[in-house]
Each structure stands twice: as structure tokens, then as C-alpha cells.
Design an enzyme around this catalytic site. Structure first.
Site, PDB file in Angstrom:
ATOM      1  N   LEU A   1       0.840  -1.193   0.000  1.00 54.52           N
ATOM      2  CA  LEU A   1       0.000   0.000   0.000  1.00 54.52           C
ATOM      3  C   LEU A   1       0.878   1.247   0.000  1.00 54.52           C
ATOM      4  O   LEU A   1       0.511   2.273   0.549  1.00 54.52           O
ATOM      5  CB  LEU A   1      -0.933  -0.005   1.221  1.00 54.52           C
ATOM      6  CG  LEU A   1      -2.072  -1.029   1.181  1.00 54.52           C
ATOM      7  CD1 LEU A   1      -2.891  -0.974   2.459  1.00 54.52           C
ATOM      8  CD2 LEU A   1      -2.979  -0.804  -0.035  1.00 54.52           C
TER       9      LEU A   1
ATOM     10  N   CYS B   1       7.815  -8.775 -13.395  1.00 54.60           N
ATOM     11  CA  CYS B   1       6.653  -9.637 -13.134  1.00 54.60           C
ATOM     12  C   CYS B   1       5.308  -8.944 -13.255  1.00 54.60           C
ATOM     13  O   CYS B   1       4.463  -9.384 -14.031  1.00 54.60           O
ATOM     14  CB  CYS B   1       6.772 -10.256 -11.746  1.00 54.60           C
ATOM     15  SG  CYS B   1       8.084 -11.471 -11.667  1.00 54.60           S
TER      16      CYS B   1
ATOM     17  N   LYS C   1       4.204  -7.821 -16.844  1.00 54.68           N
ATOM     18  CA  LYS C   1       4.059  -8.974 -17.747  1.00 54.68           C
ATOM     19  C   LYS C   1       2.902  -9.880 -17.306  1.00 54.68           C
ATOM     20  O   LYS C   1       2.100 -10.332 -18.122  1.00 54.68           O
ATOM     21  CB  LYS C   1       5.384  -9.758 -17.729  1.00 54.68           C
ATOM     22  CG  LYS C   1       5.417 -10.994 -18.567  1.00 54.68           C
ATOM     23  CD  LYS C   1       6.852 -11.417 -18.845  1.00 54.68           C
ATOM     24  CE  LYS C   1       7.545 -12.043 -17.647  1.00 54.68           C
ATOM     25  NZ  LYS C   1       7.153 -13.432 -17.388  1.00 54.68           N
TER      26      LYS C   1
HETATM   27  C1  UDX Z   1       6.840  -9.460  -7.618  1.00 53.79           C
HETATM   28  C2  UDX Z   1       6.067 -10.267  -6.549  1.00 53.79           C
HETATM   29  O1  UDX Z   1       6.063  -9.563  -5.313  1.00 53.79           O
HETATM   30  C3  UDX Z   1       6.653 -11.644  -6.392  1.00 53.79           C
HETATM   31  O2  UDX Z   1       5.897 -12.399  -5.460  1.00 53.79           O
HETATM   32  C4  UDX Z   1       6.603 -12.275  -7.779  1.00 53.79           C
HETATM   33  O3  UDX Z   1       6.880 -13.600  -7.803  1.00 53.79           O
HETATM   34  C5  UDX Z   1       7.465 -11.479  -8.736  1.00 53.79           C
HETATM   35  O4  UDX Z   1       6.902 -10.181  -8.824  1.00 53.79           O
HETATM   36  P1  UDX Z   1       9.076  -8.031  -7.738  1.00 53.79           P
HETATM   37  O5  UDX Z   1       8.710  -7.788  -9.169  1.00 53.79           O
HETATM   38  O6  UDX Z   1      10.466  -8.415  -7.424  1.00 53.79           O
HETATM   39  O7  UDX Z   1       8.152  -9.194  -7.136  1.00 53.79           O
HETATM   40  O8  UDX Z   1       8.766  -6.681  -6.939  1.00 53.79           O
HETATM   41  P2  UDX Z   1       7.734  -6.154  -5.858  1.00 53.79           P
HETATM   42  O9  UDX Z   1       8.451  -5.878  -4.601  1.00 53.79           O
HETATM   43  O10 UDX Z   1       6.538  -7.007  -5.776  1.00 53.79           O
HETATM   44  O11 UDX Z   1       7.340  -4.734  -6.507  1.00 53.79           O
HETATM   45  C6  UDX Z   1       6.731  -4.657  -7.802  1.00 53.79           C
HETATM   46  C7  UDX Z   1       6.520  -3.218  -8.204  1.00 53.79           C
HETATM   47  O12 UDX Z   1       5.480  -2.629  -7.430  1.00 53.79           O
HETATM   48  C8  UDX Z   1       7.736  -2.302  -8.025  1.00 53.79           C
HETATM   49  O13 UDX Z   1       7.813  -1.416  -9.121  1.00 53.79           O
HETATM   50  C9  UDX Z   1       7.433  -1.552  -6.745  1.00 53.79           C
HETATM   51  O14 UDX Z   1       8.059  -0.302  -6.690  1.00 53.79           O
HETATM   52  C10 UDX Z   1       5.931  -1.427  -6.835  1.00 53.79           C
HETATM   53  N1  UDX Z   1       5.314  -1.303  -5.512  1.00 53.79           N
HETATM   54  C11 UDX Z   1       5.278  -2.367  -4.654  1.00 53.79           C
HETATM   55  C12 UDX Z   1       4.748  -0.091  -5.120  1.00 53.79           C
HETATM   56  O15 UDX Z   1       4.753   0.894  -5.878  1.00 53.79           O
HETATM   57  N2  UDX Z   1       4.148  -0.013  -3.909  1.00 53.79           N
HETATM   58  C13 UDX Z   1       4.103  -1.066  -3.036  1.00 53.79           C
HETATM   59  O16 UDX Z   1       3.532  -0.908  -1.945  1.00 53.79           O
HETATM   60  C14 UDX Z   1       4.694  -2.276  -3.419  1.00 53.79           C
END
Ligand code: UDX
Length: 442
Positions: free
Chosen positions: A253, A263, A266
Site C-alpha cells: 500500500l 513480473c 508482464k
Molecule cells: C513481484 C512479486 O512480489 C513476487 O511475489 C513475484 O513472484 C514477482 O513479482 P518483484 O517484481 O520483485 O516481485 O517486486 P515487488 O516488490 O513485488 O514490486 C513490484 C513493483 O510494485 C515495483 O515497481 C514496486 O516499486 C511497486 N510497488 C510495490 C509499489 O509501488 N508499492 C508497493 O507498496 C509495493
């Protein structure tokens, strides 16, 4: 137990090293000669905290090896994990399964004994069944079971995520194969990790549902942040106020410039396609994809507004380029549209990222100026933009920043700075989702 991992990319390498740490003998098959050579030399092809030490320890203990020879890797392997890439197919957003099916076929031809073939790559619903059909076609003599075991690893904390997961999901319908996987995951079973055994299609869809839900949470809080700015509310207090409700949960959040990475973009797109093809369109996730794209594209507008409506001829400092901290991954990073638009509008852009600058170079306009550290990027800048929340940026001294910059605009797209402190230091500070008046243009 012995297993083979096909693909020494992000997922394959982390999973292989962690299984080896569990005491399993793991042979990683890597076809790319450059990547294989660097693995042999102990150099990690990606930046992931702790991975180099984990790999080195397990290679030294003789449990982890790298090869391009499939046959030797398969010798004695009870399970063969397919962890090759599944990029978005150009044009239509479907996951490209060419590498997955090619790997399945090569494994089928090379196997000399029955083994469980497990998909670790994120694959669309139905892929496991198709792999089973390939195995039957290529090797009618060899009874191999198929399983789906999606990964939920976050870049930057992938090792901890593997060693202490919230759950493990395994789609498998063959009793013997189930036992092999249960044994493989025994160390997690001992720390009472819930293991969800289900069928192939369910495991495959669970991965897409998990990432789409998390992406939806991020898109949701970003939308609430926009609203908070307009009505004088604080999005962080809202996130806390709703997140403490156990049904909602506090994680994911945090508002920002839009989600990126390998991830979420995609997988949300792939879920949209899967749902359309199945005749059950996901209007929610379609909207999440569109809203997030628009958000990333719109972020440069905040910088331009903070600079009085034009950045032409001005120097803009950009801190952080990767899609999130603790990674060198630039894929679908919000930094790409932000920097490109600023350059397109005539700004001189000085950037700094602790890990991502090499990856960034081919993705950003040629005129970007790469700097040695955050203060060097801030030198003479009219405005400073925080795109990625690397910890070292939190420690920047506002007084030093003010001395270094020419202008006073700070656009903090991750809310890493304290607004009051920044304003006291003389900055025109703009965060995300904080009371109106602190936003550029209004
Ligand atoms: C994600 C999933 O969390 C993981 O379980 C999956 O298997 C692979 O994809 P990841 O892509 O490494 O992992 O990053 P994550 O920490 O989930 O963040 C994804 C994106 O969302 C980032 O750009 C991050 O900055 C953004 N994000 C995440 C936010 O803007 N706010 C948040 O509160 C959480």
C-alpha cells in the site's frame, strides 16, 4: 536427492542455490556461453543480495554445479525444473512459451529414466498439460509426471522469500511425483510452511492471481494518493488506517510512480489475455494495466509542473533508475518514460543509481548524464526527482543538497523525505498523496 534446473536466469539461479542450501544436489543447465562462463567464474549475472555467497558456498560444498550439457545434468535427477524465460510476446501480450516447450522437448529426448518435470517459470494455464503431451509424444516409453511449482520471489529479497515463504504452491496429480516434491520441500515443511497441493491449472492460475492482486493493490493506493492530494488527505495515514484491517493487510500500500519490474507488468498483461481467451474477461485487471501505464507516462508531468511548466534548458537530477531498490533490474521501470520525456522536452538529465546504471544505458536516451553519486547528479540542478527509494537517498543531508542544487524543487515520487524537514531547508517539496498545496500546480 539430485535435481536439474533448466535455466540459470533469475528464478533458476536463486531456486537452484536455495535448493542446494537445503542439501539437494543441483545441476543448473545454462545454454548462454557468456552467462555460463561468468557463473563458472563465480560472477553473478544479476544483482541479488546474498546470492554470490550462497552460490559460492554450495559450489564449494559440491552440491551446486553449472553446465551446458543437458545429459550429464539429468543423470540421476528425480526432478527437472524448467526455469527458462517467458517474455511477453511482441504485439499481443501473451507469454512467449517457445523456450519452455523447447526445454521440455530437449529434456524428454535426453532423459534415460522417469523424472518429474516441474515448471517454475510463470506459464499460462494449460502449459503443464501441453508439456505432458510433449513428453508422451517424444518419449512414449518413459512415464514422466508433470508438476507446476510457481515462484513468488521478490527481487532484492529472493533468498529470504525462498527460505521462509508464506506458502508453497504445487500443482501435481501423480502420487509419486507429489512425494518427490514433498521430499524436496521437506526443510520448509519442518518450519510449518503451508504447502498447497492442487491440480496443474490451479497452480498456474494462482501465480497470475497473486501478482495481479498485488498489482491491483498498488494501483489502488496510487489512485487513492491522487485523490488524497486533491482533498487534503494524507495517503500514508490512509494506508495505515485501512491496512490495519487484517482483511486488507498493510503490505503493498505504498504509493509511487507506478509498478514496474519483470513480473507485475508482464503477468497482469498475460492474465488479461488468458481471461479474454477463456471467455471470462478480467475487467479489473484490464483497468489496472491501463491505469498503471497512464500513471508511469504522467509522472514526468509533475516534474515539468514543479519547474514552472517547462524544463527546456534546465538541469534535472534523477535519483534511482531501477524499478525498485536492491536490484539492478530496469525492466518496465517508471524511470524510462520519466527520463525520456524530460530529455524530449529539452532538459539536461543527470542520473544516479547505485546498481542500475549499466542496465539503464541501452534503455535511456543517449544524452543522459550518468553520475558517480547522488550529490554529483544534483550538481547545478533546477529540480531533483526521486524515482527509486534506495536507502542511501534517505540519508542525504538537505543542507548539502540545497548547496549543490541551483533550484529548489524536489519531486519525491516515493515519499522518502520528511516534507517539513525539506521545506525548512528551503525546498519546494512535492510528494505523492499528501495534502494539496504541496503538489506542483495546485
Ligand atoms: C513481484 C512479486 O512480489 C513476487 O511475489 C513475484 O513472484 C514477482 O513479482 P518483484 O517484481 O520483485 O516481485 O517486486 P515487488 O516488490 O513485488 O514490486 C513490484 C513493483 O510494485 C515495483 O515497481 C514496486 O516499486 C511497486 N510497488 C510495490 C509499489 O509501488 N508499492 C508497493 O507498496 C509495493
Amino acid at each position: 536427492m539430485r535435481i536439474a534446473m533448466i535455466g540459470g536466469g533469475y528464478v533458476g539461479l536463486v531456486s537452484a542455490a536455495c535448493f542446494a542450501e537445503f542439501g539437494v544436489e543441483v545441476a543448473v543447465v545454462e545454454a548462454d556461453p557468456g552467462r555460463l562462463a561468468s557463473l563458472h567464474a563465480g560472477r553473478m549475472p544479476i544483482y541479488e543480495p546474498g546470492l554470490d555467497a550462497l552460490v559460492a558456498g554450495n559450489v564449494a560444498a559440491g552440491r551446486l554445479s553449472f553446465t551446458d550439457d543437458l545429459t550429464s545434468a539429468l543423470a540421476g535427477a528425480e526432478a527437472v525444473f524448467i526455469a527458462v524465460g517467458t517474455p511477453s510476446r511482441r504485439g499481443d501480450g501473451h507469454a512467449d512459451l517457445t523456450y519452455v516447450y523447447a526445454a521440455a522437448e530437449q529434456v524428454a529426448r535426453a532423459l534415460t529414466h522417469p523424472a518429474v518435470i516441474v515448471t517454475k517459470s510463470t506459464v499460462p494455464v494449460g502449459t503443464g498439460r501441453r508439456i505432458a503431451a510433449i513428453l508422451r509424444d517424444v518419449r512414449p516409453d518413459l512415464p514422466c509426471a508433470v508438476a507446476s511449482n510457481p515462484e513468488f520471489l521478490r527481487e532484492g529479497s529472493a533468498i529470504a522469500d525462498f527460505m521462509h515463504p508464506d506458502r508453497v504452491v504445487i500443482g501435481v496429480e501423480d502420487e509419486g511425483a507429489r512425494e518427490v516434491l514433498r521430499l524436496l520441500y521437506r526443510p520448509l515443511y519442518l518450519i510449518e510452511t503451508p504447502i498447497v497441493f492442487t491440480n496443474l491449472e490451479t497452480a498456474e492460475l494462482t501465480k497470475y492471481a497473486a501478482n495481479s492482486f498485488l498489482a491491483m493493490k498498488v494501483a489502488f493506493i496510487n489512485e487513492i494518493a491522487d485523490l488524497a492530494e486533491k482533498v487534503g488527505a494524507d495517503v500514508h495515514d490512509i494506508a495505515r488506517g485501512i491496512g490495519l484491517d487484517g482483511r486488507i493487510g498493510r503490505k503493498f500500500l505504498h504509493p509511487g510512480p507506478g509498478f514496474g519490474g519483470s513480473c507485475f507488468p508482464k503477468d497482469t498483461l498475460a492474465l488479461v489475455r488468458i481471461a479474454q481467451d477463456a471467455g471470462a474477461p478480467s475487467r479489473l485487471i484490464e483497468t489496472v494495466v491501463a491505469v498503471n501505464e497512464a500513471r508511469k507516462a504522467g509522472m514526468a508531468g509533475r516534474v515539468i509542473a514543479a519547474c514552472g511548466g517547462s524544463v527546456r534548458g534546465k538541469t534535472i537530477a534523477v535519483l534511482g533508475l531501477t524499478f525498485k531498490p536492491e536490484t539492478d533490474d530496469m525492466r518496465d521501470s517508471p524511470a524510462i518514460p520519466i527520463v525520456s520525456r524530460l530529455i524530449g522536452d529539452g532538459a539536461r538529465v543527470q542520473v544516479y543509481d547505485p546498481q542500475g546504471m549499466d542496465q539503464a544505458r541501452p534503455m535511456l536516451p543517449e544524452t543522459v548524464v550518468y553520475c558517480q553519486n547522488a550529490l554529483a547528479a544534483a550538481e547545478g540542478a533546477a529540480a531533483l526527482v526521486v524515482v527509486t527509494e534506495w536507502n542511501e537517498f534517505r540519508a542525504l543531508d538537505p543542507a548539502r543538497l540545497a548547496e549543490t542544487m541551483r533550484g529548489r524543487a524536489v519531486i519525491d515520487l516515493r515519499n522518502i523525505f520528511d516534507p517539513a524537514t525539506m521545506r525548512e531547508a528551503g525546498f519546494a517539496y512535492y510528494g505523492i498523496g499528501r495534502p494539496a498545496g504541496s503538489q506542483p500546480g495546485g
